[in-house]
Each structure stands twice: as structure tokens, then as C-alpha cells.
Design a protein around this motif. Structure first.
Motif, PDB file in Angstrom:
ATOM      1  N   ALA A 191      12.599   3.956   8.190  1.00  0.00           N
ATOM      2  CA  ALA A 191      12.885   3.256   7.071  1.00  0.00           C
ATOM      3  C   ALA A 191      13.585   3.955   5.999  1.00  0.00           C
ATOM      4  O   ALA A 191      14.092   3.435   5.023  1.00  0.00           O
ATOM      5  N   GLU A 192      13.338   5.155   6.015  1.00  0.00           N
ATOM      6  CA  GLU A 192      13.844   6.268   4.927  1.00  0.00           C
ATOM      7  C   GLU A 192      15.416   6.076   4.767  1.00  0.00           C
ATOM      8  O   GLU A 192      16.274   6.193   4.088  1.00  0.00           O
TER       9      GLU A 192
ATOM     10  N   ARG B  84       6.069   6.480  -2.429  1.00  0.00           N
ATOM     11  CA  ARG B  84       6.852   5.535  -1.200  1.00  0.00           C
ATOM     12  C   ARG B  84       6.091   4.506  -0.894  1.00  0.00           C
ATOM     13  O   ARG B  84       4.933   4.510  -0.612  1.00  0.00           O
TER      14      ARG B  84
ATOM     15  N   SER C  93      11.717  -2.411   9.165  1.00  0.00           N
ATOM     16  CA  SER C  93      10.471  -2.582   8.798  1.00  0.00           C
ATOM     17  C   SER C  93       9.464  -3.105   9.807  1.00  0.00           C
ATOM     18  O   SER C  93       9.819  -4.156  10.398  1.00  0.00           O
TER      19      SER C  93
ATOM     20  N   GLU D 282       6.585   0.041   0.166  1.00  0.00           N
ATOM     21  CA  GLU D 282       7.265  -1.082   0.698  1.00  0.00           C
ATOM     22  C   GLU D 282       6.697  -2.239  -0.339  1.00  0.00           C
ATOM     23  O   GLU D 282       5.636  -2.589  -0.573  1.00  0.00           O
TER      24      GLU D 282
ATOM     25  N   ARG E 107      -1.962   6.096   9.959  1.00  0.00           N
ATOM     26  CA  ARG E 107      -2.200   5.766   8.863  1.00  0.00           C
ATOM     27  C   ARG E 107      -2.578   4.239   8.598  1.00  0.00           C
ATOM     28  O   ARG E 107      -3.294   3.732   7.618  1.00  0.00           O
TER      29      ARG E 107
ATOM     30  N   GLY F   3       2.051  -3.060   4.410  1.00  0.00           N
ATOM     31  CA  GLY F   3       3.359  -2.156   4.249  1.00  0.00           C
ATOM     32  C   GLY F   3       3.192  -0.708   4.191  1.00  0.00           C
ATOM     33  O   GLY F   3       4.317   0.140   4.035  1.00  0.00           O
ATOM     34  N   MET F   4       1.911  -0.258   4.632  1.00  0.00           N
ATOM     35  CA  MET F   4       1.697   1.327   4.673  1.00  0.00           C
ATOM     36  C   MET F   4       2.519   1.774   5.738  1.00  0.00           C
ATOM     37  O   MET F   4       3.067   2.973   5.609  1.00  0.00           O
TER      38      MET F   4
ATOM     39  N   VAL G   4       5.549   0.806   6.667  1.00  0.00           N
ATOM     40  CA  VAL G   4       6.813   1.220   6.343  1.00  0.00           C
ATOM     41  C   VAL G   4       7.036   2.276   5.368  1.00  0.00           C
ATOM     42  O   VAL G   4       7.917   2.861   5.443  1.00  0.00           O
ATOM     43  N   ALA G   5       6.027   2.279   4.529  1.00  0.00           N
ATOM     44  CA  ALA G   5       6.219   3.170   3.470  1.00  0.00           C
ATOM     45  C   ALA G   5       6.136   4.748   3.969  1.00  0.00           C
ATOM     46  O   ALA G   5       6.543   5.483   3.241  1.00  0.00           O
ATOM     47  N   GLY G   6       5.732   4.939   5.168  1.00  0.00           N
ATOM     48  CA  GLY G   6       5.719   6.335   5.611  1.00  0.00           C
ATOM     49  C   GLY G   6       6.710   6.369   7.008  1.00  0.00           C
ATOM     50  O   GLY G   6       6.584   7.434   7.345  1.00  0.00           O
ATOM     51  N   CYS G   7       7.491   5.487   7.206  1.00  0.00           N
ATOM     52  CA  CYS G   7       8.160   5.321   8.455  1.00  0.00           C
ATOM     53  C   CYS G   7       9.566   6.152   8.003  1.00  0.00           C
ATOM     54  O   CYS G   7      10.124   6.022   7.239  1.00  0.00           O
ATOM     55  N   PRO G   8       9.714   7.327   8.806  1.00  0.00           N
ATOM     56  CA  PRO G   8      11.180   8.110   8.579  1.00  0.00           C
ATOM     57  C   PRO G   8      12.126   7.277   9.043  1.00  0.00           C
ATOM     58  O   PRO G   8      13.230   7.633   8.495  1.00  0.00           O
TER      59      PRO G   8
ATOM     60  N   ARG H  49       0.834  -0.973  -0.080  1.00  0.00           N
ATOM     61  CA  ARG H  49       0.029   0.136   0.121  1.00  0.00           C
ATOM     62  C   ARG H  49       0.953   1.035   0.042  1.00  0.00           C
ATOM     63  O   ARG H  49       1.909   1.398   0.744  1.00  0.00           O
TER      64      ARG H  49
ATOM     65  N   PRO I 293      17.053   1.280   5.423  1.00  0.00           N
ATOM     66  CA  PRO I 293      16.047   0.290   4.488  1.00  0.00           C
ATOM     67  C   PRO I 293      15.877  -0.929   5.164  1.00  0.00           C
ATOM     68  O   PRO I 293      14.830  -1.505   4.768  1.00  0.00           O
TER      69      PRO I 293
END
Lengths: 662, 170
Positions: free
Chosen positions: B56-57, A484, B63, A486, B97, B47-48, B50-54, A464, B60
Motif C-alpha cells: 500500500a505504501e 501511518r 487495500s 488508513e 498486527r 484499517g490496521m 492497510v496502515a502497515g502494508c508495504p 487504527r 495507494p
């Protein structure tokens, strides 16, 4: 308490239900117990009472033993009360001189101790045999059915229901809020999985509605009030003025060309604001009816009163009517099909996706218009600056499967997203990414379409998308929208720069669903969609007799399902019209003469069946509306309301006998 | 991170290898029993988070989704030994989120508490916690700091907080 007239001749039957009952209840012991009870002349057990031979037992015994009452101990009356009443009637006895005892759901299935469960069954059947003695013969009331039908909503579900009824020669009032019928489907470009053109398959049906002599089509109209009951509804429809005479206008567009505004400058509702229209407009070229409408909010005549009115001059048929007023039509119909549809999720509620912030973030519905040859760009998928996108990201589940917005799966967005992936790729040659959580392609030919998209080279990423931003962290991200996400299958975070973002928005109930619900006295499920009577076995009916559901107002669904439900609703309507009358269960209430007219009962009735008779100053009940819930009978302070099958002496006898051995 | 760690733990972070027989199937329940941990089973692994996680930025390999999967799978030892457990910066973006309304930072905190109770605190956190227990602050305030504060027009702070140790003992 005792029976003055002596116990009536009663037949008692107990069902094994295979092993469902017999495993936990000693059926034979209960049968022998019943044998000893006053009035019981027949007591027997049978493997499946609901089977034909089971019912035949009852029919034969009524004749042979001159039975006056029948009691069956079996499953829930919800399942088989009607079955056994039918058998009793066929045996020649009034079907309400019968009582059913639930020893399955309320006994065998909820207990483990055989001795205790058997004792409970004995108590219950004794109470029933005692109670049934007080039953009186009752007659079902017959009410005629008006053969006209109201359909609310002119999307594909409503259109299909209307055409089915029209084919059978029945009169239909099709009421649509917008100036044209067609609903959401008219906005789509192609339909999945066959990729046939939505307009090509929809517009012939729309024209058929226009051409049918049985369909009264009222567009730009809203149902305002509904009274009455199945077979006999009275409906008020408010017809908004479109300032154009529908009878004479042929949609030649002369008025539109002549409008004082030389350029179209107001956002077109049909094109979702992606294209402009004039104050006098046709929603889209194949609109039905093919009649223009004048929007008083933008028309100079209405705004200033100082327009030269060139439209009026240009119209050769004198169809422009600035003096047109709103009209309220009153009609009588027997049944109602609700097909009010859905609305798409507003992605501005998820600020991380930048809808409204970044001009090149679109909803899936907007992209449908862009890829459409008659849409705002003539079928070109373009960025707001007019360039062709090189890369496109499609986000699934926007406003679906999300505790923060809408919890449900909207069921069609996966396929919509796949279809748009194909169309966008075809129109632009761009690299298309599809971001999904679970790919749900569950219809006929749908999985095959997903397979085709994989072969066509759509880049699928399972994850997502967290956010859509324009912060560049690498040269290739310059001037792009960065997604962004995953990649949960590969196990690492990716930043994917794209030119265009498509949000596959979910379906949700219309904002005014609650008002419609109140008007029709139907229910809604937790998600806000209208509630069907049974999720599996009555998916078209509602809790209000004579009101049916079709299409996405009942829940998200694809076009074939909406069409099927429209036809199913029409079939229900036709069945009732064919029968010509309805039979009402006689478990209704009666107001006794000692009613003081205190009106306590009137606001309590959930079915609006009670009113005050102005002459007698007593409450009166509309038996066609009464569902026999008993609320009024329980609430009446003077005990002046009685209810058939729930009379005081029947209930007292039942309670007394149930507790006799406690 | 400066936590003392075994080479096994390093391996766990890079390439989790595990034996099915070693899985602790009660671990998810253990985490779920902690406040905020109760929704862990709702994760559908989108994975939402992880995708917004500072974090993880910049790291990498970090997670939150993977930590949740590891907990659900019963990789108890691997989770508790993992350095990644201690990287969450508690910004709550993931929780804001998460489409399944899972309280992800609470789950991570629950796992941290279990690790701490078993004495698996990273060295730097041990130092910090000793300091807080002893003096009530993350670092000592000295005369030098107070001089600077007075110069900036701020009131002086107590350099010694004798009550803290007594309070912490209770």
C-alpha cells in the motif's frame, strides 16, 4: 423400596407458566396422573403457580387437607424454589418437606414432541412425589454478623463505599497499598464530560475519609490473609513501615526540605516518573493521610547508615522513626468490599507504536499529569525538549479490542481521548488528530461531548494507526513522528506527521489479581477481572457470600459507575448488618460416627469447610462455610458423609421411580 | 502487472460499481471454507492491515481491508478479476498486527486459489507456473550459470530435471 410408615399426605401442583409449559406438556394429563399416585391427596394445575393466588392455593391446601408434603412442577428451582418454600412455610409446614420439579427448562423448552414431553413430565413428578416422602424437617442455621467491614483499595470506589458505611455509623477498615488514598482518579486532571477538576471533586471525599471517626484508614498496607465466612471473617493486614509516625506528622514538609539530597532525583511513583522526588516525600500535595513517607530503597540512612539525618533534626514533632517496623494487624469483620482497581495497559507490548523508543510518545495517563496544574510541568504540555507541540495524534484502543493483547473494550478510553483532545488543544493550540475505530460515547452527556469536540475542530480519522515511525519521506515529515493510517472512510492511506503521540491505553486487571482472587475464594472472568455473581442481576455480589465488588476490579468502568458500584456494595453490607444475622441453607453435610479420619475429603472441599478434629480424629464440618456442593459426600470412601436433601434413600427413590417405566 | 484484463476489471479496481442483484452472498462462505479463511467475518474494518502494508505504501489503491469488505459484501466477480488480489507480497505484517487475529494473507490466498481454479491467473503467473511444472524452477539453469557458479566455488546445478514433469503429472 417402599415406605414403611405409609405414604405421607402429599399435595401436587403443576404450573402452566402461561404457555411456556402448557404448550408442550399436557398439564391436565400430568395432573390426573399425579392424582392416582400413593399419598397424593390434592393434585391441581394453575396458570402461574408463582403468583400470589398460586401460592395461596398451597397455603390453603396445607391447612384444609393437612398436607405433610408438597411438590410443585414448574420452572427451575433457581428461580422459584425460595418462593414455594416460603409458601409452604406460611402454610405451617416445614419448608424442606417440599420438592420442586423443573418441567420448563428441562422439559418443555427443550422438547418439541408433546406426547414425549408429557411422558417425561409424568416420570419426573412421580420421582419427586416418591422422593419427597423421605424428606425430613430441617432448620436453617442462624449466624450473627459482625458489623465491621473491610474495604480493600482506596480508589474512588472504595472511598465512596467507606463514606457510605461511615455515614450509617458503621466501622470500616480501609486498606490501601500506596502511601495515599485516591487511586487513579487522583492522577486525572479533568473529568469528562463536564470537565470539572478531578482533584476538586475527589479531595473533599479523601479528607472526609480522614476526618471520619468510623473509618480506620491504613495506607501503605496490604491485606495478607483472610479466614472465616460471611459475618465472621478474620483478616490479617500487613502495615509496611513508612518510617514516619502517622499520629504526629502533619505533613509540614520540613523534613523534605532538610533532606541530605538537595535535589529531588528519584522518579516519583505518583507522577509516573515524569517528576523526581526525594527519599522522604509526600506523593502529592493533597495526599491523605497528609503524612510523608521514607523510601528505604533510596534513603541514605538505609543504604549506608551514614546519613547525618537532617530530616530528623528538622522535624519539630519528632515524627521521623527510622526504627519503625512492619506490623501485622489482626481484625474481625463481617463483610468485605473488594475495590482493588485496575492497571493501565503497558504499550511497550506493541512495539509498532514506539513507546519507550520515541521520547514524545506518551500514554494517556502521563498526559493527564502533564496537563495538570500541579503536575510535573505545571500544566504545560511540552515535548521532551521543552517545545510546545504544533500537532498531536491521539490513538484510541491501544491495548483494547485487540486479540493480540486485550480483547475487551475498555469503555472509557474514547471519552478520555476526547477529553485529552480538548485539554491539549486548549493548552497548546496544536492541531489534534484523533484516530478511532468506533467512537463509543455511551454515558450521559458523552455523545454531546463528542459533538462538541467535532465543533472544536479535532481532526477525526476513522482508522487504527498501523505504526509510529520517525522515517521521513517528505520535507514536512522532518523531525516529526509519522503516523501511518488508513483513513477507512476516505479509503486511502495517509501519512500524518505529528510532534506528540498520545496512546489512549486500555484498562486491565491488576497483575496480582490472581493472588487476591485466591485469598478471597472468588472467581475471575475470562478477561481476568473479578467475576460478579450474575452479570445482570447480581453485579456487585461475588460467589463468596459477604464479599462484594466495587469499581474497576470487576471490569473497566467510568467514575460514575465506579462510584455507583461502591454505594451499591455499601448498601449490600448495610442490609446484612441491619438484619444482624444470616440464615444458612440446611443443605449441608454431616460427618457420621464411622468416619475413619482418612482426610480424603479435606483438600477436596472448595470452601475449606472441612477440617480434622484433632481430638476425635474425625473430619468435622463448619456448617457456616459448607455450601452443600456434595463433593465430600461423593468422595468419602466409607460413605461416612451424608448431605441433607441428598440422602441416599431420597436419591435412590428418585432414580427408581424415574426409571420405573423404562 | 501484465495480466490480460478487461476494461471492466480496470473499472472495478478504480471505481467499484455494482448492482445489488449481482452480489454473491455465498462468496464469503466460500472463502471462509478455505484453510485460514475462517475468521473473515470478524473484520471490524479498522484499517490496521492497510496502515502497515508495504504494498500500500507504493500502490495507494491497494487495500487488504477493501478486499475483505468486497468479499464480505459478495462482490465475487470484482474480487476475482481484480489485479490487486495478486499484489500481496506475503510479508504477514497485517496478520501479525490484526487486532481481530484474522489471517489476512490466507484469505487473499484463498481468493487467489478460487480465481486460479476459474482460470483467472495473470499471464506472468501462468508463465511461472508452466516453468515450475515443466522444469521445477522459476527459470532455466544454463551452462552459463554453472560456469559462474564454479568460478564462485559453488557446486554445479542440474540443468535438466526430467523427474519434475513426471512428479507434477501425479
Amino acid at each position: 423400596m417402599g415406605l414403611a410408615k405409609g405414604s405421607p399426605r402429599t399435595g401436587f401442583y403443576i404450573c402452566h407458566c402461561g404457555t411456556n409449559i402448557a404448550d408442550t406438556v399436557d398439564v391436565d394429563a400430568v395432573r390426573r396422573h399425579a392424582e392416582e399416585l400413593p399419598g397424593v391427596v390434592v393434585s391441581c394445575d394453575y396458570k402461574y403457580m408463582c403468583s400470589d393466588p398460586g401460592q395461596e392455593l398451597i397455603i390453603q391446601d396445607i391447612k384444609e387437607h393437612r398436607l405433610e408434603r408438597v411438590v410443585v412442577a414448574a420452572c427451575s428451582p433457581l428461580l422459584h424454589e425460595a418462593t414455594f418454600r416460603g409458601a409452604v412455610e406460611r402454610g405451617g409446614l416445614n419448608p424442606f418437606l417440599f420438592h420442586m420439579v423443573n418441567i420448563r427448562e428441562q422439559d418443555a423448552w427443550v422438547h418439541e414432541d408433546r406426547a414425549q414431553a408429557t411422558r417425561k413430565a409424568r416420570d419426573l413428578i412421580r420421582a419427586a412425589i416418591r422422593r419427597v416422602a423421605y424428606h425430613r424437617p430441617l432448620e436453617r442455621m442462624r449466624v450473627g454478623v459482625n458489623p465491621n467491614t473491610l474495604i480493600i483499595g482506596g480508589g474512588i470506589a472504595g472511598i465512596n463505599a467507606a463514606l457510605n458505611l461511615s455515614m450509617a455509623g458503621k466501622r470500616v477498615y480501609l486498606v490501601e497499598r500506596e502511601p495515599t488514598i485516591g487511586g487513579h482518579m487522583a492522577k486525572y486532571d479533568k473529568t469528562f464530560p463536564t470537565l470539572d477538576c478531578a482533584a476538586c471533586i475527589l479531595t473533599p471525599k479523601m479528607s472526609a475519609v480522614r476526618d471520619s471517626r468510623n473509618i480506620v484508614l491504613w495506607t501503605y498496607s496490604e491485606v495478607e490473609k483472610i479466614d472465616g465466612y460471611i459475618g465472621n471473617f478474620r483478616v490479617q493486614v500487613r502495615r509496611k513501615p513508612r518510617y514516619v509516625d502517622e499520629e504526629t506528622c502533619v505533613g509540614c514538609m520540613q523534613c523534605v526540605d532538610a533532606c541530605i539530597y538537595k535535589d529531588a532525583r528519584f522518579p516519583s511513583e505518583f507522577e509516573l516518573g515524569l517528576k523526581k522526588r526525594k527519599p522522604v516525600y509526600m506523593p502529592f500535595p493533597q495526599a491523605v493521610p497528609p503524612v510523608v513517607a521514607i523510601d528505604p530503597k533510596t534513603c541514605l540512612h538505609f543504604k549506608t547508615g551514614k546519613c547525618k539525618e537532617p530530616c530528623k533534626e528538622a522535624c519539630a514533632r519528632d515524627s521521623i522513626r527510622f526504627d519503625q517496623r512492619e506490623v501485622v494487624e489482626e481484625i474481625e469483620v463481617g463483610q468485605i468490599i473488594v475495590a482493588t482497581g485496575f492497571q493501565t495497559f503497558d504499550p511497550a507490548r506493541l512495539p509498532q507504536y514506539g513507546y519507550g523508543e520515541f521520547p514524545n510518545v506518551y500514554t494517556s495517563l502521563e498526559i493527564e499529569r502533564l496537563v495538570n496544574a500541579s503536575g510535573p510541568t505545571g500544566g504545560q504540555v511540552l515535548l521532551r525538549n521543552g517545545q510546545v507541540p504544533q500537532s498531536v495524534g491521539i490513538l484510541h484502543c491501544v491495548g483494547s479490542r485487540d486479540e493480540n493483547t486485550n480483547r475487551w473494550c475498555s469503555t472509557v478510553c474514547c471519552m478520555t481521548a476526547l477529553k485529552l483532545a480538548h485539554l491539549v488543544k486548549e493548552h497548546t493550540g496544536a492541531t489534534v488528530y484523533s484516530f478511532y475505530i468506533d467512537m463509543r460515547c455511551t454515558g450521559k452527556g458523552y455523545e454531546e461531548f463528542y459533538d462538541r469536540m467535532m465543533r472544536e475542530g479535532v481532526q477525526f480519522v476513522r482508522g487504527r494507526v498501523g505504526e509510529v515511525r520517525d522515517w521521513e519521506m517528505a520535507p514536512e515529515e522532518e523531525g516529526k513522528l509519522v503516523l501511518r493510517v488508513e483513513d477507512t472512510l476516505a479509503g486511502f492511506v495517509r501519512r500524518i506527521p505529528v510532534d506528540l503521540v498520545i496512546l489512549a491505553v486500555g484498562m486491565e486487571p491488576r497483575a496480582d489479581a490472581e493472588a487476591v482472587q485466591r485469598m478471597l475464594h472468588i472467581s475471575r472472568s475470562n478477561d481476568g477481572f473479578f467475576l460478579e455473581r450474575h452479570p445482570k442481576l447480581a453485579p456487585v455480589e461475588t460467589t463468596t457470600d459477604g464479599v462484594y465488588l466495587a469499581g474497576c476490579c470487576q471490569g473497566p468502568k467510568d467514575i460514575p459507575s465506579a462510584v455507583a458500584q461502591g454505594s451499591a456494595a455499601a448498601a449490600h453490607v448495610l442490609a446484612m448488618i441491619s438484619k444482624g444475622h444470616i440464615e444458612l441453607e440446611p443443605n449441608t453435610v454431616a460427618v457420621l460416627d464411622d468416619c475413619s479420619g482418612c482426610k480424603t475429603c479435606i483438600p477436596l472441599c472448595p470452601y475449606h469447610a472441612l477440617t480434622l478434629n484433632e481430638e476425635s480424629k474425625k473430619a468435622q464440618v463448619n456448617l457456616a462455610l459448607c455450601k452443600g456442593c456434595g463433593t465430600c459426600a461423593a468422595a468419602c470412601p466409607s460413605g461416612s458423609i451424608t448431605q441433607n436433601l441428598f440422602e441416599d434413600e431420597q436419591i435412590d427413590a428418585e432414580i427408581e421411580e424415574t426409571l420405573a417405566h423404562v | 502487472m501484465t495480466a490480460e484484463k478487461s476494461s471492466d476489471a480496470q473499472a472495478a479496481d478504480d471505481e467499484p460499481e455494482f448492482n445489488v442483484a449481482d452480489l454473491d452472498l455465498g462468496f464469503a462462505e466460500e472463502v471462509a471454507a478455505k484453510p485460514g479463511g475462517e475468521y473473515i467475518r470478524r473484520c471490524y474494518s479498522c484499517g490496521m492491515c492497510v496502515a502497515g502494508c508495504p504494498v500500500a505504501e507504493v500502490e495507494p489503491r491497494y487495500s487488504p481491508r477493501r478486499l475483505i469488505r468486497m468479499i464480505l459484501l459478495g462482490l465475487r466477480a470484482e474480487v476475482l478479476q481484480s489485479d490487486f488480489l495478486w499484489l500481496c507480497c506475503n510479508c504477514y505484517t497485517c496478520m501479525e498486527r490484526c487486532p481481530q487475529a484474522i489471517r489476512i494473507p490466507d484469505i487473499i490466498r484463498a481468493a487467489k486459489n478460487i480465481a486460479a481454479a476459474e482460470g483467472r491467473l495473470p499471464a506472468n503467473l501462468k508463465t511461472v507456473s508452466a516453468s515450475v511444472t515443466k522444469i521445477g524452477r522459476l527459470y532455466e539453469i544454463e551452462e552459463f550459470d554453472n560456469k559462474k557458479r564454479v568460478k564462485a566455488g559453488l557446486p554445479e546445478l542440474q540443468t535438466k530435471l526430467e523427474d519434475v514433469e513426471r512428479l507434477m503429472r501425479k
